[in-house]
Design an enzyme around this catalytic site. Structure first.
Site, mmCIF file in Angstrom:
data_model
loop_
_atom_site.group_PDB
_atom_site.id
_atom_site.type_symbol
_atom_site.label_atom_id
_atom_site.label_comp_id
_atom_site.label_asym_id
_atom_site.label_seq_id
_atom_site.Cartn_x
_atom_site.Cartn_y
_atom_site.Cartn_z
ATOM 1 N N ASP A 1 0.793 -1.228 0.000
ATOM 2 C CA ASP A 1 0.000 0.000 0.000
ATOM 3 C C ASP A 1 0.830 1.286 0.000
ATOM 4 O OD1 ASP A 1 -2.696 -0.994 -0.019
ATOM 5 O OD2 ASP A 1 -2.327 -1.746 2.009
ATOM 6 N N ASP B 1 -7.144 -3.883 -5.474
ATOM 7 C CA ASP B 1 -6.734 -2.601 -4.900
ATOM 8 C C ASP B 1 -5.305 -2.229 -5.293
ATOM 9 O OD1 ASP B 1 -8.467 -4.338 -3.402
ATOM 10 O OD2 ASP B 1 -8.496 -2.933 -1.735
#
Length: 398
Positions: free
Chosen positions: A116, A175
């Site tokens: 991330d 994602d």
């Protein structure tokens, strides 16, 4: 007889006009929404200022603010929101707070334990660099790109999202498309083409394995590291393995639109358009264009909506409208306008000082896990403000 008929039609027209409220111009909607966002974000920044090493995340069921450390995947969104709002208004107080909260994430540039880093660093330091030109941001983003690259497996052709467990050996989530932009920036900045090659390879592998024939996407695809073969396709946050989790569809849409912008590869634009077709033509997309948390949720039309998915979709559609011809261009703008009007309404925009001082209400984080359900989400706020800014720059000020 004909004369009386025409008079009757005219009277009906007059009555309809008298009771039909004219729609607020989008320029006013955008301006008011950004002012409201700035007001809320400053309140939140002031509340968080004296809490060291912390960033806002959401609120609990009692309305109490939940914070996170810099390692939480959402840590970059609040500073990124502040940078966008500073870009809009040039309010020096916003700039001070944006710098303060951005610096709280500095150490994550060396974090090799998460995929991330694009969310964390590019939304914060990336916006800081773009808006202010502060040169020190570059080293943070380059180091972050190096750390992210260590998670790439060339046999599989993907960046590993989560750690392995009994269920998944090498899980990759949709994602992860959102973290590729930082890698492409790093390639351009350093001249090292490996960063771009990793991003493109990951995107291509995702096209090959994440999408169904109707261009909906699985949330999770896990691979066998030794061979690169697909182990399993499933979900973590959606209703079921075969359902279309709304935010997952949004991540895919945004990710491939971004990849086209950064590479000019038409394959990515085609993919984004196919995903847009799935979303916009889905029979379960509500008239106000704020999706249910999952397109296949069993309790539709009573299922919860996800404002964060709507924000991501709106931001992506606005950008995609700049890459396509009619009639897609008008369709994308019209849907984004509807989403922004709805999100800017009292139904989704919080009153001053309420909602933990977050901007939007009604986000759904992880419903199957009973985590962050029907609450504000910091990434929902970020992509909402980004969508407002994109509409202002790409549509209003073009």
């Amino acid at each position: 007889m004909k004369k009386h008929y025409l008079i009757g039609l005219f009277l009906v027209f007059i009555i309809v006009c008298a009771f039909t409220k004219p729609e607020t111009p989008m320029s006013v909607v955008i301006d008011n929404a950004l002012k409201q966002a700035e007001m809320q974000s400053l309140l939140l920044a002031k509340e968080m200022e004296t809490v060291p090493d912390s960033l806002p995340r959401t609120i609990d069921k009692n309305g109490k603010l939940i914070m996170s450390g810099s390692k939480w995947w959402c840590s970059g969104f609040f500073p990124g929101t502040l940078w966008y709002l500073y870009e809009n208004s040039s309010n020096k107080e916003l700039k001070r707070y944006a710098s303060l909260f951005t610096n709280r994430i500095n150490k994550e540039q060396y974090n090799k334990g998460t995929h991330d880093l694009g969310f964390m660093l590019y939304c914060s330091y990336g916006n800081a660099l773009r808006i202010t030109g502060i040169d020190s941001c570059k080293s943070v983003l380059i180091n972050g790109s190096k750390s992210l690259s260590t998670r790439f497996n060339p046999t599989i052709g993907s960046i590993q999202s989560w750690g392995s467990n009994q269920k998944w050996r090498f899980p990759v989530i949709i994602d992860n498309m959102m973290n590729l932009e930082m890698l492409i920036w790093a390639s351009k900045e350093t001249g090292d083409n490996r960063f771009k090659e990793i991003a493109e390879t990951h995107a291509n592998t995702c096209i090959a394995n994440h999408f169904r024939k109707d261009y909906s996407t699985f949330h999770v695809v896990s691979y066998i590291p030794e061979t690169g073969a697909v182990q399993v396709k499933c979900t973590a946050q959606g209703y079921s393995d075969e359902s279309a989790w709304a935010r997952g569809q949004a991540w895919g849409l945004y990710g491939y639109g971004m990849m086209y912008r950064e590479t000019g590869n038409k394959r990515y634009l085609d993919q984004a358009n196919h995903i847009a077709d799935f979303i916009l033509n889905h029979p379960n997309l509500p008239k106000d264009k704020i999706p249910y948390w999952d397109f296949n949720a069993p309790d539709i039309p009573n299922a919860l909506r996800d404002a964060s998915a709507a924000s991501i979709i709106a931001s992506s559609l606005i950008e995609l409208s700049q890459f396509v011809d009619e009639p897609r261009k008008s369709q994308y703008i019209a849907v984004a306008e509807k989403q922004l009007r709805t999100l800017a309404s009292p139904e989704y925009t919080a009153k001053k000082g309420s909602n933990g001082c977050f901007i939007l209400k009604h986000g759904v984080g992880h419903l199957p896990g009973d985590s962050e359900v029907d609450v504000p989400l910091t990434y929902g706020d970020y992509y909402y403000v980004e969508a407002l800014m994109r509409y202002k720059k790409m549509i209003l000020n073009k």
